[in-house]
Scaffold this motif. Structure first.
Motif, short mmCIF file in Angstrom:
data_model
loop_
_atom_site.label_atom_id
_atom_site.label_comp_id
_atom_site.label_asym_id
_atom_site.label_seq_id
_atom_site.Cartn_x
_atom_site.Cartn_y
_atom_site.Cartn_z
N GLN A 1 62.34 78.34 48.98
CA GLN A 1 62.76 77.09 48.03
C GLN A 1 62.61 75.85 48.69
OE1 GLN A 1 66.55 77.88 46.20
NE2 GLN A 1 66.41 79.75 46.20
N PHE A 2 62.59 75.83 50.03
CA PHE A 2 62.56 74.55 50.71
C PHE A 2 61.19 73.99 51.08
CE2 PHE A 2 66.99 76.11 51.66
CZ PHE A 2 67.54 75.09 51.43
N LEU A 3 60.80 72.73 50.77
CA LEU A 3 59.80 72.03 51.04
C LEU A 3 59.76 71.95 52.78
CD1 LEU A 3 57.15 70.33 50.19
CD2 LEU A 3 58.74 68.45 50.43
N GLU A 4 60.84 71.47 53.30
CA GLU A 4 61.29 71.50 54.72
C GLU A 4 62.71 71.72 54.90
OE1 GLU A 4 63.46 69.21 56.31
OE2 GLU A 4 63.92 68.46 54.39
N HIS A 5 62.95 72.14 56.27
CA HIS A 5 64.43 72.19 56.55
C HIS A 5 64.61 72.10 57.99
CE1 HIS A 5 62.96 76.35 57.02
NE2 HIS A 5 64.34 76.70 57.53
N ASP B 1 65.89 61.54 52.12
CA ASP B 1 66.80 60.86 53.20
C ASP B 1 66.99 62.21 54.30
OD1 ASP B 1 69.06 60.59 54.96
OD2 ASP B 1 70.16 59.79 53.53
N ILE B 2 65.98 62.21 55.21
CA ILE B 2 65.79 63.47 56.14
C ILE B 2 65.56 63.15 57.74
CG2 ILE B 2 65.02 65.03 54.17
CD1 ILE B 2 62.18 64.76 55.40
N ASP B 3 65.97 63.93 58.27
CA ASP B 3 65.97 63.54 59.75
C ASP B 3 64.49 63.64 60.44
OD1 ASP B 3 65.20 66.69 59.90
OD2 ASP B 3 66.49 66.63 61.97
N VAL B 4 64.28 63.12 61.65
CA VAL B 4 62.83 63.24 62.09
C VAL B 4 62.06 64.47 62.02
CG1 VAL B 4 63.22 61.08 63.43
CG2 VAL B 4 63.93 63.18 64.49
N ASN B 5 62.80 65.62 62.34
CA ASN B 5 62.14 66.98 62.38
C ASN B 5 61.65 67.32 60.88
OD1 ASN B 5 62.70 67.32 65.02
ND2 ASN B 5 64.67 68.55 64.54
N GLN C 1 57.68 67.99 59.43
CA GLN C 1 57.09 68.89 58.47
C GLN C 1 56.57 68.39 57.39
OE1 GLN C 1 60.28 72.02 58.01
NE2 GLN C 1 61.22 71.00 59.51
N VAL C 2 57.10 67.23 56.78
CA VAL C 2 56.53 66.64 55.66
C VAL C 2 55.06 66.10 55.88
CG1 VAL C 2 56.87 64.70 53.82
CG2 VAL C 2 58.79 66.10 54.51
N ARG C 3 55.18 65.40 56.97
CA ARG C 3 53.91 64.67 57.23
C ARG C 3 52.63 65.64 57.45
NH1 ARG C 3 56.15 62.86 61.67
NH2 ARG C 3 56.96 60.97 61.23
N LYS C 4 53.00 66.84 57.93
CA LYS C 4 52.05 67.85 57.97
C LYS C 4 51.61 68.33 56.88
CE LYS C 4 52.88 69.40 62.77
NZ LYS C 4 54.50 69.86 62.99
N LEU C 5 52.54 68.52 55.57
CA LEU C 5 52.37 69.26 54.32
C LEU C 5 51.67 68.12 53.28
CD1 LEU C 5 55.55 70.74 53.80
CD2 LEU C 5 53.54 72.05 53.85
N ASP C 6 52.03 67.04 53.39
CA ASP C 6 51.63 65.79 52.55
C ASP C 6 51.06 64.48 53.27
OD1 ASP C 6 50.99 64.47 50.46
OD2 ASP C 6 53.20 64.20 49.83
N PRO C 7 49.75 64.62 53.32
CA PRO C 7 49.13 63.20 53.92
C PRO C 7 49.38 62.16 53.31
CG PRO C 7 47.26 65.14 53.49
CD PRO C 7 48.71 65.71 52.97
N GLU C 8 49.60 62.21 51.96
CA GLU C 8 49.78 61.05 50.89
C GLU C 8 51.33 60.56 51.35
OE1 GLU C 8 47.46 59.96 48.80
OE2 GLU C 8 46.19 61.36 49.84
#
Ligand code: ADP
Ligand code: 5GP
Length: 216
Positions: A70-74, A102-106, A110-117
């Motif tokens: 269910q999570f995009l990142e955690h 509003d998420i932490d640096v970890n 994770q989001v950076r790797k999943l979505d280059p946009e």
């Protein structure tokens, strides 16, 4: 509606102002920004509402969510679990709005790797003493928790170089408008003032010494 809705990650050390900026953006531009309400295992603060600020989940429910994808990142922060729900992000993007995380640096990495946009923004007040003061004045953590969050802040600031933008949160209106302008600019690009590199380096040193002082 925005022509190209995207993920906008707001990260900051605790007390940096990401929650305040995200709220102000939604209030000012409700048709352009939505907020992904994270799930967390931490306890609600006095002013927080379930389903509005966070979804307050039991650890077992959170782990089931992880297993179900269910999570995009955690990530784990301060001994608690926090995660972004894929369904929430998709719903907001489908409505034609940017989605604020509003998420932490970890989580940001994770989001950076999943979505280059995705656009990633790191937020800080100019003066580390102001960061400490805002955290203390918010009054939501014990002094021990504040000390731990300041320790963590030092690691987080060391990761600031991975973010597209560094935005100073001194005047709230200026900070909100800077995030708005950055969100509407395509594609995501690194745009940092070279003068900010020595600023961030000295921030780390100053924050180390602020941590040695008794909290006021
Ligand atoms: P974070 O979500 O990054 O931990 P918050 O948004 O909770 O930080 O902000 C920490 C404290 O600082 C809050 O009490 C908030 O009201 C205050 N604050 C945030 N931005 C500003 C600003 N630009 N000027 C003055 N106070 C601010
Ligand atoms: P707080 O307990 O102060 O609300 O948040 C603690 C930290 O967890 C902050 O850095 C906040 O941005 C982060 N956080 C909140 N939600 C999420 C999430 O869904 N994923 C990740 N990775 N971090 C989150």
């Amino acid at each position: 509606m925005t022509p190209t809705p995207r993920i906008v990650v707001l990260s900051a050390p605790s007390g940096g102002g990401k929650t305040t900026i995200a709220k102000a953006l939604r209030a000012r531009y409700p048709d352009e920004f939505g907020f992904s309400v994270s799930a967390t295992t931490r306890k609600p603060r006095a002013t927080e509402q379930d389903g509005v600020d966070y979804r307050f989940w039991k650890p077992s429910q959170f782990l089931a969510g992880v297993n179900d994808g269910q999570f995009l990142e955690h990530a784990r922060y301060g001994g608690e679990l926090y995660g972004t729900l894929r369904s929430d992000v998709q719903k907001i993007l489908d409505s034609g709005r940017h989605v604020l995380l509003d998420i932490d640096v970890n989580g940001a990495s994770q989001v950076r790797k999943l979505d280059p946009e995705a656009l990633t923004i790191f937020i800080l007040p100019s003066d580390p003493r102001v960061l400490v003061q805002r955290l203390v004045e918010r009054g939501s953590e014990s002094s021990e928790q504040i000390q731990r969050r300041l320790e963590r802040a030092i690691e987080e600031i060391s990761d600031a170089r991975l973010f597209h933008r560094w935005i100073r949160n001194d005047d709230l209106d200026d900070a909100v408008e800077s995030v708005k302008r950055a969100a509407d600019e395509y594609p995501a690009r690194f745009a940092r003032d070279p003068k900010d590199i020595p600023w961030l380096k000295s921030y780390l040193v100053d924050l180390q010494s602020e941590r040695q002082r008794p909290l006021r």
